[in-house]
Design an enzyme around this catalytic site. Structure first.
Site, mmCIF file in Angstrom:
data_model
loop_
_atom_site.group_PDB
_atom_site.id
_atom_site.type_symbol
_atom_site.label_atom_id
_atom_site.label_comp_id
_atom_site.label_asym_id
_atom_site.label_seq_id
_atom_site.Cartn_x
_atom_site.Cartn_y
_atom_site.Cartn_z
ATOM 1 N N SER A 183 0.638 -1.232 0.026
ATOM 2 C CA SER A 183 0.204 0.127 -0.129
ATOM 3 C C SER A 183 0.777 1.254 -0.018
ATOM 4 O O SER A 183 0.421 2.123 -0.302
ATOM 5 C CB SER A 183 -0.986 -0.050 1.173
ATOM 6 N N HIS A 211 -5.410 -3.622 -2.068
ATOM 7 C CA HIS A 211 -5.209 -2.435 -3.109
ATOM 8 C C HIS A 211 -5.245 -2.669 -4.415
ATOM 9 O O HIS A 211 -5.499 -2.066 -5.159
ATOM 10 C CB HIS A 211 -4.014 -1.609 -2.639
ATOM 11 N N LYS A 242 -11.419 -0.164 -0.153
ATOM 12 C CA LYS A 242 -10.707 0.673 -0.981
ATOM 13 C C LYS A 242 -11.493 1.061 -2.265
ATOM 14 O O LYS A 242 -12.043 1.980 -2.404
ATOM 15 C CB LYS A 242 -9.323 -0.013 -1.369
HETATM 16 C C1 LIG Z 1 -3.043 -4.314 2.591
HETATM 17 C C2 LIG Z 1 -4.284 -4.186 3.493
HETATM 18 N N1 LIG Z 1 -4.736 -5.291 3.943
HETATM 19 C C3 LIG Z 1 -5.929 -5.055 4.951
HETATM 20 C C4 LIG Z 1 -6.191 -3.958 5.151
HETATM 21 C C5 LIG Z 1 -7.133 -3.879 6.395
HETATM 22 O O1 LIG Z 1 -8.537 -3.685 5.450
HETATM 23 P P1 LIG Z 1 -9.473 -2.790 6.480
HETATM 24 O O2 LIG Z 1 -9.073 -1.203 6.458
HETATM 25 O O3 LIG Z 1 -10.705 -2.601 5.230
HETATM 26 O O4 LIG Z 1 -9.906 -3.280 7.538
HETATM 27 C C6 LIG Z 1 -5.668 -2.746 4.672
HETATM 28 C C7 LIG Z 1 -6.144 -1.370 4.806
HETATM 29 O O5 LIG Z 1 -5.753 -0.557 5.549
HETATM 30 C C8 LIG Z 1 -4.390 -2.905 3.607
HETATM 31 O O6 LIG Z 1 -4.181 -2.003 3.135
#
Ligand SMILES: Cc1ncc(COP(=O)(O)O)c(C=O)c1O
Length: 394
Positions: A183, A211, A242
């Site tokens: 990310s 992402h 996202k």
């Molecule tokens: C790569 C990744 N995995 C998992 C998550 C967690 O998802 P959420 O924010 O929808 O709980 C995020 C979000 O920040 C992320 O960027």
């Protein structure tokens, strides 16, 4: 009692950061995922949201969500396992399985719970999880909860991964876990090589495509579509927070694995069902992605416009084909100054400093949304030029 001493100390630390204008967290934006947002009385161009396809504010998505609230109320008020599953939850799971090319899928309440709940249910004591050093915190917590042995390999370094796989006892069960798109810099995991190594060393593969979903692939199916590898990993996960307009997450896999997760994953069982209206949001997002494929091209064109504009001005960018545009700065204080001055000029970005990136490689993370107009992007680029020159970055 000393229990809260750390909180008082932390409050002093935060106060210092605010005084030096190095605190860019918990700011209030209304609405948060729009192209132009209000911050108090001011309007700013949003270049810090992960609403890549702009669907969180798409009229068709908003209307579907509104209708679902009218029909289903505001929440399901129970665990999915008990009385919290509606036909919308089931419909979305079937739709996500179809979207990701898996036998079945399970929807969790957040992306974080998806990764945590999937890894901790599948891997256990005696198993080995091989995890990229830059994997998301939800994966790190999943590994911790699983109680499995964890081997962290160097970021996207396939030689290191292979060396570590070669050292594992062949009879041990192994799971390789990676983000699809990392990310902070928009780096794409080397999934073809990971797949090949997994086959050679008999490991399972899990991809967190938070992402990638919506942002990569000709039809937005994510990192696996980008590589032409759909259906080639054991667990494909994602989040709705996202490109899919709301909160929640999912794991796609075989029918047996999904059934196991639904009845054995503690974050799934012991937390309330996500609201039915969120399921309607995601179903509508998937409909829009199917019916308006020009969205993907628009996102790519706008992302390229921003990258080209910044590069031509002299900013140093990390190369990526995603809508994430990392501007490499280096030291933390310049990153904070740049974020602050951009905010003053009317542009929201995210400053990224350690531990999110290694020391000395702090950056400004720009994220592009398909809903940003050319005029808004042009105006934002002008502001980057003004601030970049003022700070001597370009
Ligand atoms: C790569 C990744 N995995 C998992 C998550 C967690 O998802 P959420 O924010 O929808 O709980 C995020 C979000 O920040 C992320 O960027």
């Amino acid at each position: 009692m000393a229990l809260f001493d750390k909180c008082r100390e932390f409050a002093r630390l935060i106060q210092g950061l605010k005084e030096r204008r190095e605190f860019f967290y918990l700011r209030e934006f209304d609405p948060a995922a729009s192209s132009v947002v209000s911050m108090g009385a001011r309007e700013l161009i949003m270049l810090g949201s992960n609403n890549y396809l702009g669907l969180a504010t798409h009229p068709r998505v908003v209307e579907a969500t509104r209708q679902a609230v009218a029909e289903y109320g505001t929440g399901a008020c129970s665990s999915r396992v008990l009385t919290g599953t509606t036909s919308l939850h089931a419909r979305l799971e079937r739709r996500l399985a179809e979207f990701k090319g898996t036998e079945d899928a399970v929807v969790f309440s957040t992306g974080f719970m998806t990764m945590m709940g999937t890894i901790s249910a599948i891997a256990g004591k005696g198993d080995l999880v091989l995890s990229d050093e830059f994997n998301h915190a939800s994966i790190v917590e999943g590994c911790r909860l699983a109680g499995a042995d964890v081997v962290v390999y160097r970021h996207n370094d396939m030689t290191d991964l292979e060396e570590r796989l070669a050292k594992c006892a062949p009879e041990r069960d192994k799971l390789i876990v990676t983000d699809g798109v990392f990310s902070m810099k928009g780096t794409i995991a080397d999934l073809p090589r990971i797949r090949a190594l997994a086959t050679e060393y008999e490991a399972a593969v899990m991809v967190d495509d938070a992402h990638g979903t919506g942002a990569l692939g000709a039809t937005g199916r994510g990192t696996l579509e980008h590589f032409g590898m759909e259906g080639e990993v054991d667990l494909i996960c994602g989040t709705f927070s996202k490109s899919l307009g709301t909160t929640g997450g999912f794991t796609g896999s075989t029918l047996d694995v999904v059934t196991f997760l639904k009845l054995q994953s503690r974050p799934f069982i012991f937390s309330a069902s996500p609201p039915p209206s969120s399921m309607a949001t995601v179903l509508a997002c998937l409909d829009v992605m199917r019916d308006e494929p020009e969205l993907f091209e628009r996102l790519r064109t706008k992302s390229e416009f921003v990258k080209k504009g910044l590069a031509e001005m002299g900013f140093r960018l990390e190369p990526t084909v995603t809508p994430i545009v990392p501007i490499l700065i280096g030291d933390d204080s310049t990153v904070f100054r740049m974020a602050g001055e951009l905010e003053d000029e009317g542009v929201v970005v995210n400053p990224v400093v350690p531990p999110a990136v290694p020391p000395g490689s702090s950056l400004i993370r720009v994220s592009v949304m398909a809903s940003l107009s050319d005029e808004e992007l042009g105006r934002a680029l002008t502001k980057f030029g003004i601030v970049g020159r003022r700070l001597g970055i370009i």
